[in-house]
Design an enzyme around this catalytic site. Structure first.
Site, short mmCIF file in Angstrom:
data_model
loop_
_atom_site.label_atom_id
_atom_site.label_comp_id
_atom_site.label_asym_id
_atom_site.label_seq_id
_atom_site.Cartn_x
_atom_site.Cartn_y
_atom_site.Cartn_z
N SER A 1 0.84 -1.19 0.00
CA SER A 1 0.00 0.00 0.00
C SER A 1 0.89 1.25 0.00
O SER A 1 1.69 1.42 -0.92
CB SER A 1 -0.95 -0.04 1.20
OG SER A 1 -1.93 0.97 1.12
N HIS B 1 -3.68 -2.19 -4.24
CA HIS B 1 -5.09 -2.56 -4.02
C HIS B 1 -5.88 -2.58 -5.34
O HIS B 1 -7.04 -2.19 -5.39
CB HIS B 1 -5.76 -1.59 -3.06
CG HIS B 1 -5.00 -1.33 -1.80
ND1 HIS B 1 -4.69 -2.32 -0.90
CD2 HIS B 1 -4.49 -0.17 -1.28
CE1 HIS B 1 -4.03 -1.79 0.11
NE2 HIS B 1 -3.88 -0.49 -0.09
#
Length: 298
Positions: A191, A226
Site C-alpha cells: 500500500s 489494491h
C-alpha cells in the site's frame, strides 16, 4: 520487453587486506648506534610506513568495492505484507537472522500496526524492531542514519502516503532511505509501503477521490496498490495513465507483488492464486493491461 527479468550475475569476490606486522625495534643500551645502524633504522622505518600505507589503501579499496557491489533491492505488495512476504524479504537479505525494521510513518505510528508487525514476525527467525517517526529528542538517542542503516531490511507501513512523504522530507528520512537502498538494505512494504518507492502513483490520502502523489522515485514510473480490491483503483489508474497525468506502471492486487533488483523486475510473486500483477500502459491511444506471471511464495 519493457520490464526485463534479471538473470543471476556472477559472484563477487571481496579482497580483504593482509594484516601487516612490524617487528618492534629495540635500541641498544650498551653502546651508541653506529652510522650504519642509524641508516638501517631509517630504511626500516620508511619501509614500514610504506607497508602501513599500502594496507590502509587496500582496506579503503576493499570498502569501496564492497559498497559498489551492493545490489539495491525492493520487495513490494499491493496489500497484505504479512508473514510470507516478511519471510521472503528475510531471505533476500542473505543473513541467517536478519534485523528487520518496521517504519510506520504513514499510519501515524499507531500502536495497532506495530503489534501486528511483531505477531507477523513471531514465526520467523528474524530480529524485528519498530522505528517510529513521531519522536522526541529526549527519547531517541540515535540519528535517523544510525537507526535505519544498521538493519538488514526495512518494511514501510500502509496508511497516508502524502503525509508519509512530507514527514520523511522534513526529517531527511527520504535521503536516508535512498542510502539504505544503495547499500543493499532490502526495502519493501504494501500500500503506502509499496507506492512510496516509485516516482508517482494513485493515493487516497486526500479528501473525496483518488489523486496523484509524487514519491521517492527509486523505481521508475507509477504504481497502483489494491488494484482489484477497491472499486475505484482500476478505472482511476486507467484514466490518469491515459490522460498522461501518470506514467505507465505496475498495478498489484492485495497479496501480489514484485521483487526489484536495482530498477528492474526480478520476480513477480503472490500468496494466493487469484492475486495478480499487471503492467499498465497506453498503446495506440488505448489502455493495455499486461498480466505478469506470478510465482507462489510460502
Amino acid at each position: 520487453r519493457r520490464y526485463p527479468f534479471l538473470t543471476p550475475g556472477p559472484g563477487v569476490l571481496f579482497l580483504l587486506p593482509e594484516h601487516l606486522e612490524l617487528d618492534p625495534f629495540t635500541t641498544p643500551t650498551t653502546k651508541e648506534p653506529t652510522i650504519m645502524e642509524r641508516r638501517e633504522f631509517i630504511k626500516s622505518t620508511a619501509m614500514g610506513s610504506i607497508g602501513l600505507g599500502a594496507a590502509d589503501l587496500a582496506a579503503s579499496s576493499s570498502r569501496t568495492d564492497s559498497a559498489q557491489a551492493a545490489t539495491p533491492k525492493i520487495l513490494i505488495a499491493g496489500g497484505g505484507f504479512g508473514t510470507t512476504f516478511i519471510r521472503y524479504m528475510a531471505e533476500l537479505t542473505g543473513k541467517p537472522r536478519p534485523k528487520i525494521c518496521y517504519l510506520p510513518t504513514a499510519s501515524a505510528s499507531s500502536e495497532v500496526n506495530p503489534t501486528r508487525w511483531y505477531e507477523n514476525c513471531a514465526p520467523l527467525d528474524v530480529i524485528p524492531s519498530v522505528q517510529r517517526s513521531f519522536i522526541a529528542s529526549t527519547r531517541m538517542d540515535q540519528t535517523w542514519e544510525e537507526a535505519l542503516l544498521s538493519v538488514d531490511g526495512i518494511v514501510v507501513s500502509g496508511g497516508n502516503t502524502l503525509n508519509q512523504q512530507v514527514i520523511w522530507k522534513a526529517h531527511g528520512i527520504d535521503e536516508v532511505l535512498r542510502k539504505a537502498w544503495n547499500q543493499g538494505i532490502v526495502l519493501g512494504g504494501a500500500s503506502a509501503g509499496s507506492l512510496c518507492w516509485f516516482e508517482e502513483g494513485t493515493t487516497d490520502s486526500r479528501p473525496i477521490e483518488l489523486t496523484k502523489v509524487e514519491c521517492l522515485g527509486l523505481l521508475a514510473g507509477s504504481h497502483s496498490p489494491h488494484y482489484s480490491s477497491e472499486e475505484a483503483r482500476r478505472p482511476d489508474y486507467h484514466r490518469m495513465i491515459l490522460s498522461g497525468e501518470l506514467k505507465p506502471g505496475y498495478a498489484c492486487d492485495n497479496n501480489a507483488g514484485i521483487y526489484f533488483e536495482g530498477t528492474e523486475v526480478r520476480r513477480v510473486v503472490h500468496t494466493r492464486d487469484d492475486a495478480k500483477v499487471y503492467y499498465v500502459s497506453v498503446q495506440n491511444g488505448e489502455i493495455v493491461e499486461e498480466e505478469l506471471t506470478a510465482e507462489m511464495i510460502e
